[in-house]
Design a protein around this motif. Structure first.
Motif, short mmCIF file in Angstrom:
data_model
loop_
_atom_site.label_atom_id
_atom_site.label_comp_id
_atom_site.label_asym_id
_atom_site.label_seq_id
_atom_site.Cartn_x
_atom_site.Cartn_y
_atom_site.Cartn_z
N VAL A 117 0.86 -1.17 0.00
CA VAL A 117 0.00 0.00 0.00
C VAL A 117 0.90 1.22 0.00
O VAL A 117 1.72 1.39 0.91
N ARG A 118 0.77 2.06 -0.99
CA ARG A 118 1.53 3.29 -1.06
C ARG A 118 0.60 4.42 -1.50
O ARG A 118 -0.24 4.22 -2.38
N SER A 119 0.79 5.58 -0.92
CA SER A 119 -0.01 6.72 -1.31
C SER A 119 0.75 8.00 -1.00
O SER A 119 1.57 8.05 -0.08
N VAL A 120 0.45 9.03 -1.77
CA VAL A 120 1.02 10.35 -1.58
C VAL A 120 -0.14 11.34 -1.54
O VAL A 120 -1.03 11.29 -2.41
N GLY A 121 -0.15 12.21 -0.54
CA GLY A 121 -1.25 13.16 -0.40
C GLY A 121 -0.76 14.57 -0.15
O GLY A 121 0.37 14.78 0.29
N PHE A 122 -1.61 15.53 -0.46
CA PHE A 122 -1.31 16.92 -0.19
C PHE A 122 -2.58 17.62 0.28
O PHE A 122 -3.70 17.15 0.04
N LEU A 123 -2.41 18.73 0.94
CA LEU A 123 -3.52 19.54 1.40
C LEU A 123 -3.10 21.00 1.36
O LEU A 123 -2.06 21.37 1.91
N VAL A 124 -3.88 21.83 0.69
CA VAL A 124 -3.59 23.25 0.60
C VAL A 124 -4.81 24.03 1.08
O VAL A 124 -5.95 23.66 0.78
N SER A 125 -4.58 25.07 1.86
CA SER A 125 -5.67 25.89 2.40
C SER A 125 -5.39 27.35 2.16
O SER A 125 -4.23 27.76 1.97
N SER A 126 -6.44 28.14 2.17
CA SER A 126 -6.30 29.58 1.93
C SER A 126 -5.85 30.32 3.17
O SER A 126 -5.54 31.51 3.09
N ILE A 127 -5.84 29.67 4.31
CA ILE A 127 -5.41 30.29 5.56
C ILE A 127 -4.33 29.45 6.21
O ILE A 127 -4.27 28.24 5.99
N PRO A 128 -3.45 30.04 7.00
CA PRO A 128 -2.44 29.25 7.71
C PRO A 128 -3.09 28.33 8.74
O PRO A 128 -4.01 28.73 9.44
N VAL A 129 -2.62 27.10 8.80
CA VAL A 129 -3.15 26.12 9.74
C VAL A 129 -1.98 25.54 10.53
O VAL A 129 -1.12 24.86 9.96
N ASP A 130 -1.93 25.80 11.81
CA ASP A 130 -0.88 25.23 12.65
C ASP A 130 -1.31 23.85 13.13
O ASP A 130 -2.50 23.54 13.18
N LEU A 131 -0.34 23.02 13.46
CA LEU A 131 -0.61 21.63 13.84
C LEU A 131 0.06 21.30 15.17
O LEU A 131 1.15 20.71 15.21
N PRO A 132 -0.57 21.66 16.28
CA PRO A 132 -0.03 21.23 17.57
C PRO A 132 -0.20 19.72 17.72
O PRO A 132 -1.00 19.10 17.02
N PRO A 133 0.59 19.08 18.59
CA PRO A 133 0.48 17.63 18.77
C PRO A 133 -0.96 17.21 19.09
O PRO A 133 -1.62 17.81 19.92
N LEU A 134 -1.43 16.18 18.40
CA LEU A 134 -2.78 15.66 18.64
C LEU A 134 -2.83 14.93 19.96
O LEU A 134 -2.01 14.06 20.24
N GLN A 135 -3.79 15.30 20.80
CA GLN A 135 -3.99 14.61 22.06
C GLN A 135 -4.88 13.40 21.83
O GLN A 135 -6.02 13.54 21.39
N LEU A 136 -4.37 12.21 22.10
CA LEU A 136 -5.13 10.99 21.83
C LEU A 136 -6.45 10.95 22.58
O LEU A 136 -7.46 10.48 22.06
N ARG A 137 -6.48 11.46 23.80
CA ARG A 137 -7.73 11.38 24.57
C ARG A 137 -8.80 12.29 24.01
O ARG A 137 -9.96 12.17 24.36
N ASP A 138 -8.42 13.24 23.14
CA ASP A 138 -9.39 14.13 22.52
C ASP A 138 -9.78 13.67 21.13
O ASP A 138 -10.64 14.26 20.50
N GLU A 139 -9.12 12.62 20.63
CA GLU A 139 -9.33 12.22 19.24
C GLU A 139 -10.76 11.88 18.94
O GLU A 139 -11.37 12.39 18.01
N GLU A 140 -11.37 10.99 19.75
CA GLU A 140 -12.72 10.55 19.46
C GLU A 140 -13.74 11.61 19.81
O GLU A 140 -14.81 11.68 19.21
N VAL A 141 -13.46 12.44 20.80
CA VAL A 141 -14.40 13.49 21.16
C VAL A 141 -14.43 14.57 20.11
O VAL A 141 -15.47 15.11 19.76
N ARG A 142 -13.24 14.87 19.54
CA ARG A 142 -13.16 15.94 18.57
C ARG A 142 -13.22 15.43 17.15
O ARG A 142 -13.24 16.21 16.21
N GLY A 143 -13.18 14.10 16.99
CA GLY A 143 -13.10 13.55 15.66
C GLY A 143 -14.36 13.75 14.86
O GLY A 143 -15.26 14.46 15.23
N GLY A 144 -14.42 13.11 13.70
CA GLY A 144 -15.57 13.26 12.83
C GLY A 144 -15.20 13.84 11.49
O GLY A 144 -16.01 13.90 10.59
N ALA A 145 -13.98 14.30 11.36
CA ALA A 145 -13.51 14.83 10.08
C ALA A 145 -12.94 13.68 9.28
O ALA A 145 -11.77 13.39 9.33
N GLU A 146 -13.78 12.99 8.56
CA GLU A 146 -13.36 11.78 7.86
C GLU A 146 -12.79 12.11 6.49
O GLU A 146 -13.31 12.94 5.77
#
Length: 355
Positions: free
Chosen positions: A59-88
């Motif tokens: 299995v190999r894949s390459v992906g990209f994501l571009v947005s019109s606004i800056p998006v910072d990526l702080p470390p994901l907290q695992l305990r918040d994953e399912e509560v905050r999730g839903g962005a499939e």
């Protein structure tokens, strides 16, 4: 765990102050990795993200994501994953009919735009109002796999309270018998402090869906419903949903779905039973074939550790257990599943994500 690109999308919505919370999402339907998967994610710039995934079996894949606004990526907290999730980002599976079924199966938030009326209509989190120039902002995502399958997602703010999402998958060599056919799904979401709604369409089975969620004043009660129709099967269904919040960390969700033409009934109950511990039950039944299933599951996130434990027991699907943990910059998930019966299918998998 959330895929790297899923997390990027989640953070994009948070920057827009557009609430995409899916409470207890996938609690009974978490994914068990098959084999070994390694994902390398990189923030090329605040507006551009990329990732590379390699797996065994091939299995190999390459992906990209571009947005019109800056998006910072702080470390994901695992305990918040399912509560905050839903962005499939499994965009090829999000038809309107499947989404309606998943809403009952997982106890998720159907109309995802609003989570409260405490905001002051100035773009605060929970009002469903895009902040600043968010009505003009956009995000574009794409991922190509080694079999030349292409996934894509595009989302754009149409107005301060309306957002449009288009997603799809395209196969280089389509095969209707194996289900490898190109698909597209469209969603139009509108949100206000006291209510929100969504209109959706999926080309896979030509499914149309309409859903809504209403919050009763400033209380902690909310209720919603959904109607959907599939032209391919010439059938439809309806559902109802109830949620009550007890403080900030305790929530109860009850969902019900019925398809009279197909004879399918499903109900689910999800609740917080202790700090960091969520549990769910689900019952499905078909009045024509008498097929039925009962599932129970839980997820536990210790407050003092960066870990998340998930488990599910189903009469038809068997037992599934998954442990997610963090080690420095790496997120690691280990899962095991086994079925019941004389010749049960068993699998063990590991996934690792470094960003």
């Amino acid at each position: 765990m959330l895929d790297y690109m899923e997390y990027c999308l989640l953070r994009y919505y948070e920057h827009l102050k557009w609430n995409q919370d899916g409470y207890f999402s996938r609690l009974l339907d978490f994914r068990i990795p098959q084999g070994f998967y390694l994902t390398l994610g990189k923030s090329v710039s605040p507006e551009l993200k990329g990732c590379y995934t390699i797996g065994i079996p091939n299995v190999r894949s390459v992906g990209f994501l571009v947005s019109s606004i800056p998006v910072d990526l702080p470390p994901l907290q695992l305990r918040d994953e399912e509560v905050r999730g839903g962005a499939e980002f499994h965009v090829h599976d999000q038809s309107a009919r499947k989404k309606a079924v998943d809403a009952v199966d997982e106890g998720v938030e159907w109309a995802e735009g609003v989570e409260g009326v405490e905001g002051d209509l100035k773009g605060t989190r929970g009002t469903g109002r895009l902040s600043g120039d968010g009505a003009k902002d956009f995000l574009l995502y794409g991922r190509i796999f080694e079999d030349m399958r292409l996934e894509a997602l595009y989302t754009r703010g149409m107005s301060p309270r309306t957002i449009f999402v288009a997603s799809g998958v395209s196969f280089w060599r389509g095969d209707s018998l194996s289900g490898r056919t190109s698909k597209i799904n469209l969603q139009l979401q509108h949100a206000r402090p006291e209510w929100c709604g969504e209109i959706s369409y999926g080309s896979d089975d030509h499914a149309f869906g309409v859903s809504g969620l209403y919050k009763f004043g400033r209380s902690n009660w909310s209720a919603g419903s959904e109607l959907y129709y599939t032209a391919k099967e010439n059938s439809g269904g309806l559902g109802a949903r109830y949620k009550r919040t007890y403080g900030n960390d305790v929530k109860t969700i009850v969902t019900f779905l019925a398809n009279p033409m197909m004879g399918h009934l499903a109900s689910a109950y999800t609740t917080t039973v202790a700090p960091g511990l969520n549990m769910a039950t689900r019952y499905t039944f078909n009045v024509y074939s008498y097929e039925a299933d009962v599932s129970v599951g839980f997820e536990y996130a210790p407050r003092t550790q960066e870990q998340l434990v998930k488990a599910k027991l189903s009469l038809t699907e068997g037992l599934a257990v998954k442990l997610e943990t963090r080690y420095r910059r790496a997120l690691v998930g280990i899962g095991f599943t086994t079925q019941f019966g004389r010749n049960p299918r068993q699998s063990l998998g590991i996934e690792m994500q470094i960003s």
